[in-house]
Scaffold this active site. Sequence first.
Site, PDB file in Angstrom:
ATOM      1  N   ASP A   1      -7.228   1.771  -7.436  1.00  0.00           N
ATOM      2  CA  ASP A   1      -5.812   2.077  -7.134  1.00  0.00           C
ATOM      3  C   ASP A   1      -4.752   0.981  -7.987  1.00  0.00           C
ATOM      4  O   ASP A   1      -5.342  -0.034  -8.258  1.00  0.00           O
ATOM      5  CB  ASP A   1      -5.669   1.990  -5.570  1.00  0.00           C
ATOM      6  CG  ASP A   1      -5.992   0.597  -5.169  1.00  0.00           C
ATOM      7  OD1 ASP A   1      -7.270   0.014  -5.347  1.00  0.00           O
ATOM      8  OD2 ASP A   1      -5.577   0.102  -4.107  1.00  0.00           O
TER       9      ASP A   1
ATOM     10  N   HIS B   1      -4.226  -2.935  -7.812  1.00  0.00           N
ATOM     11  CA  HIS B   1      -5.576  -3.591  -7.396  1.00  0.00           C
ATOM     12  C   HIS B   1      -6.613  -3.742  -8.461  1.00  0.00           C
ATOM     13  O   HIS B   1      -7.634  -4.258  -8.706  1.00  0.00           O
ATOM     14  CB  HIS B   1      -5.789  -2.785  -6.038  1.00  0.00           C
ATOM     15  CG  HIS B   1      -6.992  -3.493  -5.212  1.00  0.00           C
ATOM     16  ND1 HIS B   1      -7.290  -3.022  -4.093  1.00  0.00           N
ATOM     17  CD2 HIS B   1      -7.310  -4.668  -5.175  1.00  0.00           C
ATOM     18  CE1 HIS B   1      -8.026  -3.835  -3.553  1.00  0.00           C
ATOM     19  NE2 HIS B   1      -8.289  -4.820  -4.140  1.00  0.00           N
TER      20      HIS B   1
ATOM     21  N   GLU C   1       0.814  -1.270  -0.020  1.00  0.00           N
ATOM     22  CA  GLU C   1       0.076  -0.196   0.027  1.00  0.00           C
ATOM     23  C   GLU C   1       0.870   1.262  -0.013  1.00  0.00           C
ATOM     24  O   GLU C   1       1.741   1.355   0.756  1.00  0.00           O
ATOM     25  CB  GLU C   1      -0.732   0.070   1.325  1.00  0.00           C
ATOM     26  CG  GLU C   1      -2.074  -1.147   1.344  1.00  0.00           C
ATOM     27  CD  GLU C   1      -3.355  -0.552   0.708  1.00  0.00           C
ATOM     28  OE1 GLU C   1      -3.442   0.456  -0.048  1.00  0.00           O
ATOM     29  OE2 GLU C   1      -4.216  -1.308   0.641  1.00  0.00           O
TER      30      GLU C   1
END
Length: 246
Positions: free
Chosen positions: A134, A124, A84
């Site tokens: 994203d 993603h 992330e």
Amino acid sequence: MKYTKLPDYTERKTSINMIIIHCFALSVSQMINTLKSSKLSTHYIIGPRGGIIRCVPDSKQAWHAGKSFWNGAENLNQNSIGIEICSPSLGQNKYHPAQIKSLCCLCKKLIKKYNIPVSNIVGHSDIAPTRKTDPGFAFPWKELSSAKIGLWYNLEDSLKINTGDINKLLSLIGYDTKDLPTTLASAYAFCRHFLPQFVIVDHDISHLIENPLTQDFSFTKTEIFINTLKAVAYTYCKASNKPCKI
Ligand SMILES: [Zn+2]
């Protein structure tokens, strides 16, 4: 590297062969709290200036991908590492160079350690195209491909593929094409990854999170879209030794 434990994960039963890149439009501490309260997790978080925080050991299955599909495989939490990256624009503005430098360094280590195929380094939005945007159209896939992190394409390779069938071409790359809405969402996810000029900017981040798709799919008829799709399909087939004579 810092360490912050996220409690929600399961034992891994499948070997690692994929990296899934995400981004989030919160501060790092907000993101950690949100993951905890949503019972989600990720292996790594990259902060706004490139600092890396390890949250779940690679050996465990973090909960970051959700319902997902790539190249025939589903439930990709089981075989992937999740990364992330902090991005206040949700991947619509340029990432900080220090973030990309840290990401490259981390990915190179993971690729080497787990022998991850280059065609299995995706975003993603690539694996959950109806739900996610994203890491966004500003994510520098082309730049990363020069470090062998993910794949890019040469447009001339479009000549090596005969078919212009969008469904077949998306499927050759790895995208889900199980029905028409999913195929259209995959076509838009393809643009986020390979043709960012077709992606509509949405400055309202909460709106973007709830509305990942555009209603305007006219780009799928353009020559540049079809030719890029062919060139990317050729590149992915070649990288994964799949036959692409279609
Ligand atoms: Zn994500």
